[in-house]
Design a protein around this motif. Sequence first.
Motif, PDB file in Angstrom:
ATOM      1  N   GLY A   1     124.770  61.507  11.913  1.00 18.20           N
ATOM      2  CA  GLY A   1     123.780  62.564  11.863  1.00 18.20           C
ATOM      3  C   GLY A   1     122.475  62.176  11.212  1.00 18.20           C
ATOM      4  O   GLY A   1     121.508  62.943  11.266  1.00 18.20           O
ATOM      5  N   THR A   2     122.408  60.997  10.592  1.00 22.13           N
ATOM      6  CA  THR A   2     121.151  60.560   9.987  1.00 22.13           C
ATOM      7  C   THR A   2     120.128  60.231  11.066  1.00 22.13           C
ATOM      8  O   THR A   2     120.483  59.807  12.171  1.00 22.13           O
ATOM      9  CB  THR A   2     121.355  59.328   9.093  1.00 22.13           C
ATOM     10  OG1 THR A   2     121.930  58.272   9.885  1.00 22.13           O
ATOM     11  CG2 THR A   2     122.285  59.644   7.937  1.00 22.13           C
ATOM     12  N   THR A   3     118.887  60.472  10.740  1.00 21.36           N
ATOM     13  CA  THR A   3     117.807  60.233  11.700  1.00 21.36           C
ATOM     14  C   THR A   3     116.847  59.189  11.175  1.00 21.36           C
ATOM     15  O   THR A   3     116.800  58.887   9.980  1.00 21.36           O
ATOM     16  CB  THR A   3     117.045  61.537  11.989  1.00 21.36           C
ATOM     17  OG1 THR A   3     116.466  62.013  10.762  1.00 21.36           O
ATOM     18  CG2 THR A   3     117.977  62.601  12.558  1.00 21.36           C
ATOM     19  N   GLY A   4     116.093  58.633  12.050  1.00 23.92           N
ATOM     20  CA  GLY A   4     115.095  57.638  11.690  1.00 23.92           C
ATOM     21  C   GLY A   4     114.238  57.313  12.890  1.00 23.92           C
ATOM     22  O   GLY A   4     114.290  58.006  13.924  1.00 23.92           O
TER      23      GLY A   4
ATOM     24  N   VAL B   1      99.921  56.563   3.197  1.00 17.62           N
ATOM     25  CA  VAL B   1      99.563  56.933   4.561  1.00 17.62           C
ATOM     26  C   VAL B   1      98.651  55.856   5.128  1.00 17.62           C
ATOM     27  O   VAL B   1      97.672  55.463   4.478  1.00 17.62           O
ATOM     28  CB  VAL B   1      98.845  58.296   4.602  1.00 17.62           C
ATOM     29  CG1 VAL B   1      98.372  58.617   6.015  1.00 17.62           C
ATOM     30  CG2 VAL B   1      99.757  59.401   4.092  1.00 17.62           C
ATOM     31  N   LEU B   2      98.981  55.373   6.321  1.00 19.69           N
ATOM     32  CA  LEU B   2      98.109  54.433   7.019  1.00 19.69           C
ATOM     33  C   LEU B   2      97.347  55.186   8.097  1.00 19.69           C
ATOM     34  O   LEU B   2      97.956  55.767   9.010  1.00 19.69           O
ATOM     35  CB  LEU B   2      98.925  53.296   7.658  1.00 19.69           C
ATOM     36  CG  LEU B   2      99.723  52.383   6.730  1.00 19.69           C
ATOM     37  CD1 LEU B   2     100.269  51.207   7.515  1.00 19.69           C
ATOM     38  CD2 LEU B   2      98.886  51.892   5.560  1.00 19.69           C
ATOM     39  N   ALA B   3      96.033  55.207   7.994  1.00 18.69           N
ATOM     40  CA  ALA B   3      95.181  55.830   9.013  1.00 18.69           C
ATOM     41  C   ALA B   3      94.846  54.769  10.052  1.00 18.69           C
ATOM     42  O   ALA B   3      94.105  53.823   9.776  1.00 18.69           O
ATOM     43  CB  ALA B   3      93.919  56.398   8.380  1.00 18.69           C
TER      44      ALA B   3
ATOM     45  N   GLU C   1     107.044  58.503  10.354  1.00 19.91           N
ATOM     46  CA  GLU C   1     107.431  57.743   9.168  1.00 19.91           C
ATOM     47  C   GLU C   1     108.008  56.386   9.539  1.00 19.91           C
ATOM     48  O   GLU C   1     108.813  56.262  10.466  1.00 19.91           O
ATOM     49  CB  GLU C   1     108.447  58.529   8.336  1.00 19.91           C
ATOM     50  CG  GLU C   1     107.879  59.767   7.679  1.00 19.91           C
ATOM     51  CD  GLU C   1     108.886  60.447   6.770  1.00 19.91           C
ATOM     52  OE1 GLU C   1     110.085  60.089   6.851  1.00 19.91           O
ATOM     53  OE2 GLU C   1     108.481  61.319   5.979  1.00 19.91           O
ATOM     54  N   LEU C   2     107.597  55.388   8.798  1.00 19.36           N
ATOM     55  CA  LEU C   2     108.118  54.031   8.920  1.00 19.36           C
ATOM     56  C   LEU C   2     108.898  53.708   7.655  1.00 19.36           C
ATOM     57  O   LEU C   2     108.347  53.774   6.553  1.00 19.36           O
ATOM     58  CB  LEU C   2     106.970  53.029   9.108  1.00 19.36           C
ATOM     59  CG  LEU C   2     107.326  51.542   9.014  1.00 19.36           C
ATOM     60  CD1 LEU C   2     108.243  51.141  10.162  1.00 19.36           C
ATOM     61  CD2 LEU C   2     106.059  50.694   9.010  1.00 19.36           C
ATOM     62  N   ILE C   3     110.185  53.383   7.800  1.00 15.79           N
ATOM     63  CA  ILE C   3     111.041  53.055   6.663  1.00 15.79           C
ATOM     64  C   ILE C   3     111.044  51.544   6.472  1.00 15.79           C
ATOM     65  O   ILE C   3     111.378  50.786   7.391  1.00 15.79           O
ATOM     66  CB  ILE C   3     112.480  53.562   6.878  1.00 15.79           C
ATOM     67  CG1 ILE C   3     112.480  55.052   7.228  1.00 15.79           C
ATOM     68  CG2 ILE C   3     113.316  53.305   5.638  1.00 15.79           C
ATOM     69  CD1 ILE C   3     111.909  55.942   6.167  1.00 15.79           C
TER      70      ILE C   3
ATOM     71  N   THR D   1     103.835  56.512   6.071  1.00 16.79           N
ATOM     72  CA  THR D   1     103.530  57.357   7.217  1.00 16.79           C
ATOM     73  C   THR D   1     102.348  56.785   7.981  1.00 16.79           C
ATOM     74  O   THR D   1     101.273  56.581   7.409  1.00 16.79           O
ATOM     75  CB  THR D   1     103.203  58.792   6.779  1.00 16.79           C
ATOM     76  OG1 THR D   1     104.301  59.302   6.008  1.00 16.79           O
ATOM     77  CG2 THR D   1     102.997  59.684   7.981  1.00 16.79           C
ATOM     78  N   LEU D   2     102.577  56.491   9.262  1.00 19.51           N
ATOM     79  CA  LEU D   2     101.505  56.026  10.137  1.00 19.51           C
ATOM     80  C   LEU D   2     100.916  57.238  10.829  1.00 19.51           C
ATOM     81  O   LEU D   2     101.640  58.043  11.435  1.00 19.51           O
ATOM     82  CB  LEU D   2     102.034  55.037  11.171  1.00 19.51           C
ATOM     83  CG  LEU D   2     102.149  53.572  10.742  1.00 19.51           C
ATOM     84  CD1 LEU D   2     103.180  53.420   9.637  1.00 19.51           C
ATOM     85  CD2 LEU D   2     102.506  52.681  11.925  1.00 19.51           C
TER      86      LEU D   2
END
Length: 451
Positions: free
Chosen positions: A299-302, A344-346, A358-360, A385-386
């Motif tokens: 059930g985990t998401t990514g 945060v990457l703009a 989101e990038l883990i 976060t991209l």
Amino acid sequence: MSEADAFSSSPAARPTGGDSPSVAGGSLRARVHAQRRALRVLTAHFALTVVAITTAATTAALMFIISFPDALSFGAYSAATIALVYGAVTFPRRAVGVALGLAASAAVLWVSSRYHVDALITWTAVGAAAWTTASVFNTRRSRRSPYLPASTALAVTPLSMGIVSALDWNAWLWALPAAAAGLAAVAWRAEWIVTFRARRAAVRSHIKYRTGYHLTSRPEGDGRWMNEANLEVGADAEALTAAQLSRLGDPWHVLHSRSLHNTAADADHIVIGPGGVVLVDSKYRSGHFECHPWVAEDGTTGADWAYNGAPVMTDLVGSALFEADKIAWAFHADDVPGQPVPVVLAIHGARMNVPWGELIIEFTAQAETEGDPNEQQVTDTKTVTLVDATHLAEYLRQLPARRFTSPSTREFAAGEAAGQSLEEIELAAQRRYIRDLATVAEHLFVPVSAD
């Protein structure tokens, strides 16, 4: 109404607080100026080396071949001149400071001889001029130019000394305006007003921060020579990000191109708002980013990220994570679990199949268990976060608002007297905390300029 809704429904007429968007990209432009300055210095050093070799050969010829009687004097004066030129070329700011100090001292000595001032008073005035010069030029709190405040303060010493002597007043009265001018020059360059406001804000909102900071003396960074075209592109990307951030409005505050503690690195954009302190890093890339969400059996998401078809590497986010850790350290949050300062990457230039995601990042180390020597275990994870830069303001506004503080007794009394509801009093207290947090951040992280 929730806090997030209350903030989002606030009037948009009030502009975003903090720095002007025009200063964004200052650190990269400073690096361009620094690299050009370094190239000029290297060229001057080469020319001085040729002159020094030629002078040495000429001096030797005058001494041993022509037997010129003043050959040694010629060599000594030439060496002194070359040394002075070398110092002026290599350390121009310090050279100007020394020149201003010497000019002020010469003026003091002239006034002393003109009015027959006591020797103790004269040399005290010379010492005061030296102290003023050293204090103004050695202040590292800001990138403000030292030339005007130093010149003004140094002019006060001989001028006040001459007026006191001409009017036959107490011979030590010159020290009062001289000391006041010196302190004013140091206070202006060190931005004592900013420091006072930060300390008052920290006390009012119980914000802890580290007062010690160490700025690098060179704005060009870590010593690598970078392509100027790439630096200009990066500066333009930061300017575009700043334009997006300027749309946030009140109560957001944004700081651009700010120095960080104990490092040559700088933060592109420090955003302070209802969600706390957020680091925004501008990235210009060509091609496309793709986000592929997944759901595991438990059930985990990514999501898996790809850039031009290849997995996104950690070098894209490494510097931003390091800068976020420095910001957290400045606010005594370096030992807080998780990520106290979100990153945060703009993204500019490259296309994205989602407005943000989101990038883990997983940090691994060799497993300590017996078995496969190449087995790696995850030691830490970070989230970045991209964001498509055109959706940056939208993303930041949807971040959940935090409850930083409780209204003070005075705020409760003032709110009730004004007929405000408890929700409005609570919202005003959170806005006050955000303003104070931004004031402290403005003090902690010094602007980077091309000076």
